[in-house]
Design a protein around this motif. Structure first.
Motif, PDB file in Angstrom:
ATOM      1  N   ILE A   1       0.835  -1.203   0.000  1.00 27.23           N
ATOM      2  CA  ILE A   1       0.000   0.000   0.000  1.00 27.23           C
ATOM      3  C   ILE A   1       0.870   1.253   0.000  1.00 27.23           C
ATOM      4  O   ILE A   1       0.539   2.266  -0.625  1.00 27.23           O
ATOM      5  N   CYS A   2       2.021   1.197   0.690  1.00 25.53           N
ATOM      6  CA  CYS A   2       2.937   2.336   0.668  1.00 25.53           C
ATOM      7  C   CYS A   2       3.475   2.552  -0.747  1.00 25.53           C
ATOM      8  O   CYS A   2       3.531   3.689  -1.232  1.00 25.53           O
ATOM      9  N   LYS A   3       3.866   1.474  -1.405  1.00 23.84           N
ATOM     10  CA  LYS A   3       4.384   1.565  -2.771  1.00 23.84           C
ATOM     11  C   LYS A   3       3.332   2.150  -3.708  1.00 23.84           C
ATOM     12  O   LYS A   3       3.624   3.012  -4.545  1.00 23.84           O
ATOM     13  N   GLN A   4       2.095   1.693  -3.570  1.00 18.69           N
ATOM     14  CA  GLN A   4       1.026   2.179  -4.434  1.00 18.69           C
ATOM     15  C   GLN A   4       0.821   3.680  -4.257  1.00 18.69           C
ATOM     16  O   GLN A   4       0.667   4.418  -5.237  1.00 18.69           O
ATOM     17  N   CYS A   5       0.833   4.141  -2.999  1.00 17.48           N
ATOM     18  CA  CYS A   5       0.630   5.569  -2.748  1.00 17.48           C
ATOM     19  C   CYS A   5       1.814   6.391  -3.243  1.00 17.48           C
ATOM     20  O   CYS A   5       1.638   7.487  -3.788  1.00 17.48           O
ATOM     21  N   ILE A   6       3.019   5.875  -3.071  1.00 17.19           N
ATOM     22  CA  ILE A   6       4.200   6.565  -3.590  1.00 17.19           C
ATOM     23  C   ILE A   6       4.102   6.689  -5.110  1.00 17.19           C
ATOM     24  O   ILE A   6       4.319   7.760  -5.678  1.00 17.19           O
ATOM     25  N   ASP A   7       3.753   5.600  -5.754  1.00 13.58           N
ATOM     26  CA  ASP A   7       3.632   5.602  -7.216  1.00 13.58           C
ATOM     27  C   ASP A   7       2.487   6.493  -7.694  1.00 13.58           C
ATOM     28  O   ASP A   7       2.519   6.999  -8.824  1.00 13.58           O
ATOM     29  N   ASP A   8       1.473   6.673  -6.826  1.00 20.46           N
ATOM     30  CA  ASP A   8       0.329   7.515  -7.179  1.00 20.46           C
ATOM     31  C   ASP A   8       0.575   9.002  -6.941  1.00 20.46           C
ATOM     32  O   ASP A   8      -0.303   9.829  -7.212  1.00 20.46           O
ATOM     33  N   GLY A   9       1.744   9.350  -6.392  1.00 20.68           N
ATOM     34  CA  GLY A   9       2.073  10.754  -6.227  1.00 20.68           C
ATOM     35  C   GLY A   9       1.993  11.306  -4.823  1.00 20.68           C
ATOM     36  O   GLY A   9       2.144  12.520  -4.626  1.00 20.68           O
ATOM     37  N   PHE A  10       1.767  10.450  -3.815  1.00 17.75           N
ATOM     38  CA  PHE A  10       1.823  10.921  -2.430  1.00 17.75           C
ATOM     39  C   PHE A  10       3.244  11.401  -2.145  1.00 17.75           C
ATOM     40  O   PHE A  10       4.223  10.847  -2.666  1.00 17.75           O
ATOM     41  N   THR A  11       3.358  12.408  -1.305  1.00 19.14           N
ATOM     42  CA  THR A  11       4.689  12.936  -0.972  1.00 19.14           C
ATOM     43  C   THR A  11       5.196  12.437   0.370  1.00 19.14           C
ATOM     44  O   THR A  11       6.342  12.703   0.748  1.00 19.14           O
ATOM     45  N   SER A  12       4.350  11.715   1.086  1.00 21.04           N
ATOM     46  CA  SER A  12       4.713  11.194   2.404  1.00 21.04           C
ATOM     47  C   SER A  12       3.870   9.953   2.671  1.00 21.04           C
ATOM     48  O   SER A  12       2.689   9.919   2.334  1.00 21.04           O
ATOM     49  N   VAL A  13       4.472   8.940   3.265  1.00 20.07           N
ATOM     50  CA  VAL A  13       3.720   7.733   3.632  1.00 20.07           C
ATOM     51  C   VAL A  13       4.098   7.303   5.035  1.00 20.07           C
ATOM     52  O   VAL A  13       5.216   7.524   5.487  1.00 20.07           O
TER      53      VAL A  13
END
Length: 309
Positions: A89-101
């Motif tokens: 889920i962290c990888k998905q959010c990083i790949d989706d453009g989140f700037t912090s996880v």
């Protein structure tokens, strides 16, 4: 203006002895109320998305709503994943453009938490994304987080130092007595400031995070109950304790329950007083306004982040 990481705003918060509000978002009205408050107060801002929010609103909608808020207000915003339970889920959010996880490995044994966190950190840092982790377990229930009181544990200061050094994490959520949800204390509220001060002294300049930090503002609880709700015995973290924590290295304070209570209280009141209204824009607008005023209060009187942009 754009999506940013928390690195620079945490540095300024630590030096200025104030905290940045990290507000959980689920829909358009909540986002609008928060960003309008931050703009008026000239405050840095973190908007965070939980697993429950991703399921409810779906990731693509939330990302576009946050981008729209940036376009509308001209604010820089940190878009943060709250309580990521695994690497995927962290990888998905990083790949989706989140700037912090946030990778929450606190349910795992110490060594496993380190291994998981380090894996996320390595992937995130390659993409220019910052990582928050958690050491110690907060009790309470919030979205997909559910920890019984007997399973809760405070953060060990020496372990915190080792954890930060071995993982390379950018910030650390610690357990010092707060809990998730609206029922944080059975007796008198109490935070372990001695533990917080020790951790902060052992990790000078390092940003610490306080989860489960809603005040559970009594007026909202009373309004919910007055207009048909049933929320007995809810009790949160007193504002003076939150202000004190920001002087001792807490740079990020998570706020979710207070958003829910403010919006729900306003909507309940409006519907009871205006039974003929069935236009969602009317009652959701009331909820948005309530969130804006509550967030402004937090920024000015609790976080201390007004006029720091």
């Amino acid at each position: 203006m754009s999506l940013i990481t928390s690195t620079e705003i945490f540095k300024r918060a630590y030096e200025g002895k104030y905290a940045i509000g990290a507000f959980n978002v689920n829909n358009m009205e909540i986002i609008q109320g928060i960003v309008e408050a931050a703009k008026e107060e000239k405050s840095p801002l973190i908007l965070q998305v939980s697993a429950g929010a991703r399921k409810y609103a779906r990731p693509a909608y939330l990302k576009k709503l946050v981008e729209a808020a940036i376009d509308d207000t001209g604010l820089d915003v940190v878009l943060h994943l709250d309580h990521g339970e695994d690497f995927e889920i962290c990888k998905q959010c990083i790949d989706d453009g989140f700037t912090s996880v946030m990778i929450d490995g606190s349910k795992h044994p110490f060594e496993e938490n380190i291994k998981l966190t380090k894996r996320v950190v390595e992937y995130a840092h390659e993409k220019g994304v910052v990582v928050e982790a958690e050491l110690g377990k907060l009790a309470g229930i919030e979205d997909d987080v559910n920890v019984s009181e007997k399973d809760a544990s405070f953060t060990d200061p020496d372990q915190a130092v080792e954890f930060v050094e071995r993982t390379g994490v950018d910030s650390l959520a610690i357990a010092i007595g707060t809990s998730h949800g609206a029922y944080k204390f059975k007796g008198e509220p109490n935070l372990d400031f001695e533990r917080l001060e020790k951790i902060s002294n052992l990790l000078p300049g390092f940003p610490l995070v306080l989860h489960g930090a809603s005040t559970v503002i009594p007026e909202f609880v009373e309004a919910c109950n007055k207009y048909g709700g049933n929320i007995p015995g809810a009790k949160g973290v007193p504002e003076d304790m939150l202000r004190r924590s920001s002087k001792l290295g807490i740079c990020k304070i998570n706020i979710d329950t207070d958003l829910r209570l403010a919006m729900t209280a306003a909507i309940r009141k409006f519907l009871v007083e205006n039974p003929e209204v069935f236009d969602p824009r009317k009652y959701l607008g009331e909820g948005r306004d309530a969130i804006k005023e509550m967030v402004k209060h937090k920024i000015k009187h609790v976080l201390g982040s007004s006029n720091t942009l």
